[in-house]
Design an enzyme around this catalytic site. Structure first.
Site, short mmCIF file in Angstrom:
data_model
loop_
_atom_site.label_atom_id
_atom_site.label_comp_id
_atom_site.label_asym_id
_atom_site.label_seq_id
_atom_site.Cartn_x
_atom_site.Cartn_y
_atom_site.Cartn_z
N SER A 128 8.36 49.74 14.66
CA SER A 128 9.69 50.27 14.35
C SER A 128 10.83 49.40 14.86
O SER A 128 11.97 49.58 14.44
CB SER A 128 9.84 51.67 14.94
OG SER A 128 9.74 51.63 16.36
N SER A 146 5.29 49.20 18.37
CA SER A 146 6.61 49.00 17.76
C SER A 146 7.40 47.81 18.26
O SER A 146 8.42 47.47 17.66
CB SER A 146 7.46 50.26 17.92
OG SER A 146 7.07 51.23 16.98
N LYS A 149 17.76 47.87 20.27
CA LYS A 149 17.28 48.84 19.29
C LYS A 149 18.12 50.10 19.44
O LYS A 149 18.45 50.50 20.57
CB LYS A 149 15.80 49.12 19.58
CG LYS A 149 15.08 49.99 18.57
CD LYS A 149 13.61 50.13 18.98
CE LYS A 149 12.81 50.91 17.97
NZ LYS A 149 11.38 51.03 18.40
#
Lengths: 479, 486
Positions: B149, B173, B74
């Site tokens: 996310s 997330s 990420k």
């Protein structure tokens, strides 16, 4: 118009003498090229995290204890949020409502009287960077070497009643911090900084008047000058029937005046909240006691002891305790001489004068307290005169040799043999008839000239007391 | 071996010399080239430099499970020399001078970073639509969101572009996108994995964790990244156990709690049914299921949406245009530069949260909002402590629905926030939790959330693994995966 009372509170910042910064391992060295002591942590790079420097915590706790503060078993770090280029994270890690030191005091001596100034709190925080406004154009240059230097902020109670007291309080803080080896407290390098809050009120009134805050007073003298100026400015306003506005002012040394920085309406909301990156600070009783054990005898106690134990006047005790090194030097010398006051005189007089001339510090010289005590002992037992001793001290400072060695090398032993001096005196009197006549005619000064001749003949080695006596005996005997 | 092989299978292939590290890397890069123009999981593909095969091949050994394995991150984890943006314009072009601890640990383990993954800007969002650059799509249905996310991470693993990825989880997330994309997502206990180098959203809630095809893979990756880090003061002094050794398959007598609060009206009936079927399977495996109560759950979202924005408002204040990233060019003075930089650099959701957080910390509001929220947080933590006196694992849906359509909720932040309702309390309490696939509804994956005791990842992984083995559905393969053969 009622008589006005001045009320002052000080916020003092002291840089802790750690080798590395408070939340990273960058060096704290002063005067390095801009932005050379920085890393992702102190630069606030995305993702970097603070880790508390144990030494900074230890020095902070020691300082708090030395200021007679209570050190709670738990305290914490908070974030003080504000936008400015000197703050790369846009917040300063500080302590808000649970500082490491609480409810302390500092004792000062004002006009011979002891006075306690309350210390509200002592808290740990990180320093900000420096902005240099470039002379080369419309830019500001940011130097972040100072970001993350560990600081303590010492906040006083509004117990200070004059600019002089403020200076004395600040000097006492410096002295305590230096004694505890917490900081070198060099105001010129910014390792000791002072902001002041000052207000006036009619004598006897309990409520405080409206205060102003003064920043940028960067020497002890400027603290006193700045506060004296502001005290007069406020008094004049009140006398004219005006009211003082709550403002932050900047002391301008060049013009000797305070200038407006910002008014109350511009006050920041710092939005303090506990820093989630740092766990609470937990201190065991043993840890706190260990830090207390590191505190040496502090200047106030030392002053009292010097007065009591060595019978020194308050003035001497004050001068000799101004620094820990000087006090220790005196202490060790005084223990080895018959009259401690003579040690005080020699150190405060000749020794400090020589140091000043050579721009040396007491811990940088080759003459040990033992060597100085020996020198004083030689005066006390009449081996050398004080005059010779002064010359000797210079030589000792220059060469590192002790007094006895120098005396032997230079043949400086004092002549106290009366027969020998009588013989010299007779030669001198014979060669200076006019002075003898002058003295008899009532010109007392003439004796001094004869003594001078004696000293010249003996290369300064004659014992002055015996010289005096012998001369007088011979002069009166010749009538 | 194929795009959905587990880490153990890939590792076996490497040790038996059936494949090589560079072959796996090529696979991954080819797969990205083949499908990512549709999924759009990657912000940046950066194949390891130099002759990776020799470098990586040399350290392939039986006890180095991740040696030679490609992975992706990420884009909120710092990578030295590789752009790290948090999917925000304000960090466009920012190249960190150092790598996050997790990256160093994966480097040491011999894993090969292939790129950085899309996300909601600064990890604020539940759909990856808040990316400052472009939305990522769900490999199961390209018209749907992958969750967020860590949507890029979930989509990249689900579509077989990398065998594992690291995400971060502040309020769900990792777990919610794992559920939406049909992969395993583990949020470790707060403090188990170092946050050093994770660009902070909400420091007291953020935690890095793996997204993988299987529970065992999650255990393998966790093993590599967990453990005390001297550079993160919140990292715990925990002796990390052998997580794979905990995967015994035996959960007889395991006490499982079902909290009614996690099956409220916002939970889709199909999701509830699927999860309850999973619970029945756990019971068949010998677990003892009992009802529990977590009475303060209803306040969790409110508390979370004060605490997280409050911390974020401070954490994101450093993006001021002074030192790195984007700076507005037409500013007249310092204040103007700050305003223009931040106005143009941040997207609307980030601005919304900065405003909420700033407000919550302001003089006069702190006690009413931030402090109150912290008190609620304590109550929620106590709810869990009480529950864990009677049970070993708590089971719930990961998300109340399956993946929703792009654009469906993006204009309605409050509805969007509700998709975190089952995951947020876990972060407030700092507990470990995992999402494992437990079925499909109309072709879309459903996630089963399991919550464990603080630092008891072993029990959590054992339960999840036993379920996964019995359910026999890992790894799920979206149709997209079938189009292109390895």
């Amino acid at each position: 118009m009622a008589v006005l009372e001045t009320v002052i509170g000080l916020e003092v910042h002291v840089e802790l003498g750690t080798r590395t910064k408070i939340f990273c391992s960058c060096a704290t060295e002063f005067g390095a090229p801009p932005n050379s002591h920085v890393c992702p942590v102190c630069l606030g790079s995305p993702g970097a995290l603070p880790v508390l420097n144990e030494q900074a915590l230890a020095l902070g706790v020691r300082a708090a204890l030395a200021l007679n503060c209570r050190v709670p078993a738990e305290s914490k770090f908070d974030r003080k949020n504000y936008f400015y280029p000197d703050s790369p994270k846009a917040y300063q890690i500080s302590q808000y409502d649970e500082p490491i030191g609480q409810h302390g005091f500092v004792e000062i001596v004002v006009g011979g009287e002891k006075k306690r100034i309350g210390v509200t709190r002592v808290h740990l925080e990180e320093d900000a960077g420096k902005l240099n406004h470039s002379p080369y154009g419309d830019v500001s240059l940011v130097d972040l070497n100072r970001v993350g230097i560990p600081l303590i902020e010492i906040v006083s109670e509004p117990d200070i009643r004059s600019a002089e007291e403020a200076r004395l309080y600040l000097e006492e803080i410096r002295s305590i911090m230096q004694y505890c080896l917490v900081s070198e407290c060099r105001m010129e390098e910014g390792s000791l900084r002072c902001d002041a809050n000052i207000s006036l009120r009619p004598m006897g009134q309990r409520e405080f008047g409206t205060k102003t805050e003064i920043k940028n007073m960067n020497s002890f003298r400027n603290v006193q000058r700045g506060l004296e100026y502001e005290q007069e400015r406020q008094a004049a306003m009140l006398a004219r029937g005006e009211s003082v506005a709550q403002q932050t002012l900047r002391w301008d040394e060049a013009t000797g005046a305070t200038l407006l920085m910002r008014s109350k309406e511009d006050a920041h909301d710092y939005r303090y909240f506990p820093d989630p990156d740092l766990p609470r600070i937990l201190l065991s009783a043993a840890y706190i006691e260990a830090r207390r054990g590191e505190i040496p005898e502090l200047p106030a106690r030392k002053r009292e002891r010097f007065e009591r134990e060595y019978g020194l006047p308050a003035y001497d005790a004050g001068v000799l305790t101004a620094s820990r090194e000087l006090a220790e030097y005196f202490d060790q010398t005084a223990q080895r001489v018959r009259d401690p006051k003579s040690a005080s005189n020699w150190i405060m007089g000749e020794l400090l004068a020589n140091l000043k001339a050579a721009a040396l510090l007491i811990d940088e010289i080759q003459v040990t307290p033992l060597a100085l005590a020996d020198l004083i002992g030689l005066i006390e037992d009449g081996t050398i005169s004080a005059k010779i001793a002064k010359t000797l001290l210079k030589d000792m400072l220059d060469t590192g040799k002790d007094a006895k060695t120098l005396i032997a090398e230079q043949g400086l032993v004092q002549i106290s043999d009366e027969g020998e001096l009588r013989a010299v005196a007779e030669r001198v009197l014979a060669a200076n008839r006019k002075s003898v006549d002058d003295y008899r005619a009532g010109k007392e000064k003439a004796l001094g000239s004869l003594v001078g001749q004696m000293m010249k003949e003996t290369k300064g080695k004659a014992n002055p007391q015996i010289v005096n006596r012998v001369l007088l005996e011979l002069i009166s005997g010749r009538e | 071996m194929d795009f959905f092989s587990s880490l153990r299978e890939l590792h076996t292939g490497l040790t038996r010399r059936e494949t090589t590290a560079s072959e796996l890397l090529d696979w991954s890069l080819q797969r990205i080239a083949a499908v990512d123009d549709r999924v759009r999981a990657f912000l940046h593909v950066s194949a390891p430099r130099g002759d990776s095969d020799r470098r990586m091949g040399a350290d392939i050994a039986a006890d180095r499970m991740l040696a030679g394995i490609p992975y992706a991150l990420k884009d909120n984890m710092c990578t030295r020399g590789i752009e790290t943006t948090c999917a925000s314009h304000i960090l466009k072009g920012y190249i960190p001078p150092y790598s996050a601890t997790v990256v160093e640990r994966l480097d040491d383990a011999g894993a090969a970073l292939v790129g950085k993954l899309n996300m909601d800007e600064f990890a604020m969002g539940s759909s990856t639509e808040n990316s400052g650059f472009f939305p990522t799509r769900n490999p199961w249905d390209l018209e749907r969101v992958p969750g967020g996310s860590s949507g890029g991470a979930a989509a990249a693993v689900a579509s077989g572009m990398v065998p594992f990825a690291l995400g971060s989880d502040t309020g769900g997330s990792i777990r919610q996108p794992a559920a939406f994309c049909g992969v395993v997502g583990l949020k470790p206990s707060y403090g188990l994995v170092s946050r050093f180098g994770l660009v902070a959203f909400a420091s007291s809630l953020d935690q890095i964790g793996p997204l993988t095809h299987t529970v065992e893979d999650a255990a393998i990756v966790l093993q590599a990244i967990a453990g005390k880090d001297g550079r993160d003061s919140t990292s715990a002094h925990i002796q990390t156990p052998d997580y794979r050794a905990a995967l015994t398959g035996d959960i007889r007598g395991l006490r499982i709690g079902i909290a009614e609060e996690y099956f409220g009206p916002s939970v889709d009936a199909g999701v509830r049914g699927t999860v309850m079927k999973a619970v029945a399977l756990l019971e068949q495996l010998g677990a003892v299921v009992s009802p529990i109560s977590l009475p303060h759950t209803e306040y969790a979202l409110s508390a979370y949406y004060l605490i997280a924005p409050a911390e974020a408002s401070s954490n994101l204040a450093r993006y001021d245009g002074v030192r790195y990233g984007f700076r507005a060019v037409d500013a007249e003075n310092l204040m103007d530069m700050y305003e223009k930089t931040r106005s143009a650099g941040f997207g609307p959701e980030v601005k919304r949260r900065i405003l909420i957080g700033t407000y919550a910390l302001s003089a006069g509001y702190y006690d009413e909002y931030y402090k109150r929220a912290q008190q609620v947080r304590t109550l929620i933590r106590q709810d869990f402590e009480r529950a864990f006196a009677d049970v070993d694992v708590i089971v719930s849906p990961t998300a109340p629905t399956t993946a929703f359509r792009l654009g469906e909720k993006v204009l309605d932040p409050l509805t969007m926030y509700l998709s975190d309702i089952c995951t947020v309390p876990v972060n407030l309490a700092g507990l470990p939790a995992i999402s494992v696939p437990c079925g499909l509804i109309e072709g879309l994956p459903v996630g089963l959330q399991m919550i464990g005791r603080m630092f008891d990842e072993e029990t959590l992984l054992r339960a999840a693994h036993a379920y996964e083995q019995a359910a026999g559905m890992a790894p799920l393969r979206p149709e997209l995966a079938m189009e292109v053969k390895a």
